[in-house]
Design a protein around this motif. Structure first.
Motif, PDB file in Angstrom:
ATOM      1  N   PRO A  12      14.031   0.641  -7.929  1.00  0.00           N
ATOM      2  CA  PRO A  12      12.711   0.271  -7.420  1.00  0.00           C
ATOM      3  C   PRO A  12      12.412   0.884  -6.061  1.00  0.00           C
ATOM      4  N   SER A  13      11.168   1.360  -5.890  1.00  0.00           N
ATOM      5  CA  SER A  13      10.788   2.039  -4.651  1.00  0.00           C
ATOM      6  C   SER A  13       9.910   1.178  -3.760  1.00  0.00           C
ATOM      7  N   GLY A  14       9.465   0.033  -4.265  1.00  0.00           N
ATOM      8  CA  GLY A  14       8.559  -0.810  -3.500  1.00  0.00           C
ATOM      9  C   GLY A  14       9.267  -1.732  -2.524  1.00  0.00           C
ATOM     10  N   ALA A  15       8.530  -2.746  -2.065  1.00  0.00           N
ATOM     11  CA  ALA A  15       9.058  -3.671  -1.058  1.00  0.00           C
ATOM     12  C   ALA A  15      10.262  -4.446  -1.568  1.00  0.00           C
ATOM     13  N   ASN A  16      10.365  -4.620  -2.874  1.00  0.00           N
ATOM     14  CA  ASN A  16      11.479  -5.367  -3.448  1.00  0.00           C
ATOM     15  C   ASN A  16      12.690  -4.491  -3.767  1.00  0.00           C
ATOM     16  N   GLY A  17      12.604  -3.215  -3.444  1.00  0.00           N
ATOM     17  CA  GLY A  17      13.693  -2.294  -3.731  1.00  0.00           C
ATOM     18  C   GLY A  17      14.749  -2.309  -2.633  1.00  0.00           C
ATOM     19  N   LEU A  18      15.760  -1.459  -2.787  1.00  0.00           N
ATOM     20  CA  LEU A  18      16.787  -1.354  -1.769  1.00  0.00           C
ATOM     21  C   LEU A  18      16.172  -0.832  -0.464  1.00  0.00           C
ATOM     22  N   PRO A  19      16.595  -1.340   0.693  1.00  0.00           N
ATOM     23  CA  PRO A  19      16.014  -0.893   1.974  1.00  0.00           C
ATOM     24  C   PRO A  19      16.072   0.622   2.162  1.00  0.00           C
ATOM     25  N   LEU A  20      17.183   1.246   1.752  1.00  0.00           N
ATOM     26  CA  LEU A  20      17.309   2.688   1.916  1.00  0.00           C
ATOM     27  C   LEU A  20      16.239   3.421   1.126  1.00  0.00           C
ATOM     28  N   VAL A  21      16.019   2.987  -0.125  1.00  0.00           N
ATOM     29  CA  VAL A  21      15.017   3.641  -0.973  1.00  0.00           C
ATOM     30  C   VAL A  21      13.622   3.398  -0.433  1.00  0.00           C
ATOM     31  N   SER A  22      13.344   2.146  -0.061  1.00  0.00           N
ATOM     32  CA  SER A  22      12.021   1.810   0.465  1.00  0.00           C
ATOM     33  C   SER A  22      11.718   2.561   1.749  1.00  0.00           C
ATOM     34  N   SER A  23      12.752   2.810   2.567  1.00  0.00           N
ATOM     35  CA  SER A  23      12.543   3.498   3.842  1.00  0.00           C
ATOM     36  C   SER A  23      12.191   4.961   3.663  1.00  0.00           C
ATOM     37  N   LEU A  24      12.456   5.515   2.487  1.00  0.00           N
ATOM     38  CA  LEU A  24      12.096   6.906   2.225  1.00  0.00           C
ATOM     39  C   LEU A  24      10.608   7.055   1.952  1.00  0.00           C
ATOM     40  N   VAL A  25      10.009   6.036   1.354  1.00  0.00           N
ATOM     41  CA  VAL A  25       8.640   6.148   0.864  1.00  0.00           C
ATOM     42  C   VAL A  25       7.630   6.261   1.999  1.00  0.00           C
ATOM     43  N   ALA A  26       7.747   5.404   3.017  1.00  0.00           N
ATOM     44  CA  ALA A  26       6.742   5.359   4.087  1.00  0.00           C
ATOM     45  C   ALA A  26       6.590   6.679   4.825  1.00  0.00           C
ATOM     46  N   PRO A  27       7.676   7.304   5.306  1.00  0.00           N
ATOM     47  CA  PRO A  27       7.485   8.576   6.033  1.00  0.00           C
ATOM     48  C   PRO A  27       6.968   9.702   5.145  1.00  0.00           C
ATOM     49  N   ILE A  28       7.355   9.704   3.880  1.00  0.00           N
ATOM     50  CA  ILE A  28       6.843  10.730   2.970  1.00  0.00           C
ATOM     51  C   ILE A  28       5.338  10.574   2.807  1.00  0.00           C
ATOM     52  N   ALA A  29       4.906   9.334   2.572  1.00  0.00           N
ATOM     53  CA  ALA A  29       3.479   9.067   2.416  1.00  0.00           C
ATOM     54  C   ALA A  29       2.713   9.420   3.691  1.00  0.00           C
ATOM     55  N   LYS A  30       3.325   9.151   4.834  1.00  0.00           N
ATOM     56  CA  LYS A  30       2.662   9.416   6.117  1.00  0.00           C
ATOM     57  C   LYS A  30       2.408  10.904   6.321  1.00  0.00           C
ATOM     58  N   TYR A  31       3.394  11.721   6.010  1.00  0.00           N
ATOM     59  CA  TYR A  31       3.299  13.147   6.322  1.00  0.00           C
ATOM     60  C   TYR A  31       2.707  14.002   5.198  1.00  0.00           C
ATOM     61  N   PHE A  32       2.759  13.519   3.966  1.00  0.00           N
ATOM     62  CA  PHE A  32       2.350  14.371   2.849  1.00  0.00           C
ATOM     63  C   PHE A  32       1.109  13.888   2.104  1.00  0.00           C
ATOM     64  N   LEU A  33       0.686  12.657   2.332  1.00  0.00           N
ATOM     65  CA  LEU A  33      -0.460  12.121   1.592  1.00  0.00           C
ATOM     66  C   LEU A  33      -1.588  11.763   2.553  1.00  0.00           C
ATOM     67  N   SER A  34      -2.810  12.063   2.146  1.00  0.00           N
ATOM     68  CA  SER A  34      -3.969  11.785   2.984  1.00  0.00           C
ATOM     69  C   SER A  34      -4.271  10.290   3.019  1.00  0.00           C
ATOM     70  N   ASP A  35      -5.006   9.864   4.045  1.00  0.00           N
ATOM     71  CA  ASP A  35      -5.418   8.460   4.142  1.00  0.00           C
ATOM     72  C   ASP A  35      -6.284   8.082   2.949  1.00  0.00           C
ATOM     73  N   HIS A  36      -7.101   9.031   2.509  1.00  0.00           N
ATOM     74  CA  HIS A  36      -7.970   8.779   1.349  1.00  0.00           C
ATOM     75  C   HIS A  36      -7.127   8.489   0.102  1.00  0.00           C
ATOM     76  N   PHE A  37      -6.086   9.272  -0.081  1.00  0.00           N
ATOM     77  CA  PHE A  37      -5.210   9.069  -1.241  1.00  0.00           C
ATOM     78  C   PHE A  37      -4.517   7.715  -1.155  1.00  0.00           C
ATOM     79  N   LYS A  38      -3.966   7.402   0.022  1.00  0.00           N
ATOM     80  CA  LYS A  38      -3.213   6.162   0.184  1.00  0.00           C
ATOM     81  C   LYS A  38      -4.090   4.922   0.064  1.00  0.00           C
ATOM     82  N   ALA A  39      -5.377   5.077   0.374  1.00  0.00           N
ATOM     83  CA  ALA A  39      -6.287   3.933   0.317  1.00  0.00           C
ATOM     84  C   ALA A  39      -6.738   3.622  -1.104  1.00  0.00           C
ATOM     85  N   SER A  40      -6.511   4.548  -2.017  1.00  0.00           N
ATOM     86  CA  SER A  40      -6.945   4.353  -3.401  1.00  0.00           C
ATOM     87  C   SER A  40      -6.092   3.311  -4.112  1.00  0.00           C
ATOM     88  N   GLU A  41      -6.752   2.405  -4.828  1.00  0.00           N
ATOM     89  CA  GLU A  41      -6.023   1.405  -5.608  1.00  0.00           C
ATOM     90  C   GLU A  41      -5.269   2.044  -6.765  1.00  0.00           C
TER      91      GLU A  41
END
Length: 205
Positions: free
Chosen positions: A2-31
């Motif tokens: 699991p990659s979400g909040a309920n996943g392992l801390p190590l895995v979850s910690s990878l997602v946020a910086p990737i999203a920050k640097y590679f995905l636009s705010d518009h993309f992240k705001a989409s449901e």
């Protein structure tokens, strides 16, 4: 894994910086946006994954090289600033889309012969970009623009769609896992948009 909040801390910690640097705010705001669970893969010696395109709603792919064994090849990647060297310059986008859809329909990437036709006349380390591990390499020529050298713990990220708003596949993202010289461990994260997936399905219907 699991990659979400309920996943392992190590895995979850990878997602946020990737999203920050590679995905636009518009993309992240989409449901419709999200990230798939982390996929961990083990390739035995000589194991491979033939040419394929992640697509199908997956906007961004991240490959983590857990033990530093590379061998990911992008035959159509453009490694020069010279537009004349662009492997995709003369590609018929519609024909490539059609060939990909046909290969998918026939259970690609299991159909190796048909998948490999998408990269005909290209050779690793001479065309496109080869992501290769430094460890155990007989000749690590760092002057070759068609090879990117990685070590244990490195990762590569790439987009699967064009950035022109057309919502069409970027064929430079076509890639293969070449036969491994030794056991290879990698992990994948796919950041996706269900809107892109729906558009793809509509085009095929």
């Amino acid at each position: 894994i699991p990659s979400g909040a309920n996943g392992l801390p190590l895995v979850s910690s990878l997602v946020a910086p990737i999203a920050k640097y590679f995905l636009s705010d518009h993309f992240k705001a989409s449901e419709a946006a999200g990230v798939e669970d982390l996929q961990v893969l083990k390739y035995e010696q000589a194991g491979e994954f033939v040419l394929h395109h992640d697509g199908q709603g997956r906007s961004l792919t991240v490959i983590y090289y857990i033990n530093g064994v590379g061998g990911t090849w992008f035959p159509l990647a453009h490694t020069s600033e010279n537009s004349d060297d662009d492997p995709c310059a003369d590609i018929d986008q519609s024909k490539m889309d059609e060939a990909f859809a046909h290969t998918r329909k026939n259970s690609s990437p299991r159909n190796k012969a048909e998948a490999l036709q998408l990269g005909d006349n290209f050779e690793p380390a001479k065309n496109g970009l080869l992501v290769q591990g430094v460890q155990g390499a007989a000749n690590s020529d760092h002057s070759n623009p068609n090879v990117s050298w990685i070590k244990k713990g490195d990762a590569v990220a790439f987009y699967n769609y064009m950035d022109d708003g057309s919502e069409r596949f970027d064929w430079r993202a076509l890639h293969a896992g070449l036969p491994a010289d030794e056991v290879k461990w990698i992990a994948n994260h796919w950041f996706r948009s269900n809107i892109l997936l729906e558009e793809t399905l509509l085009e095929k219907s």
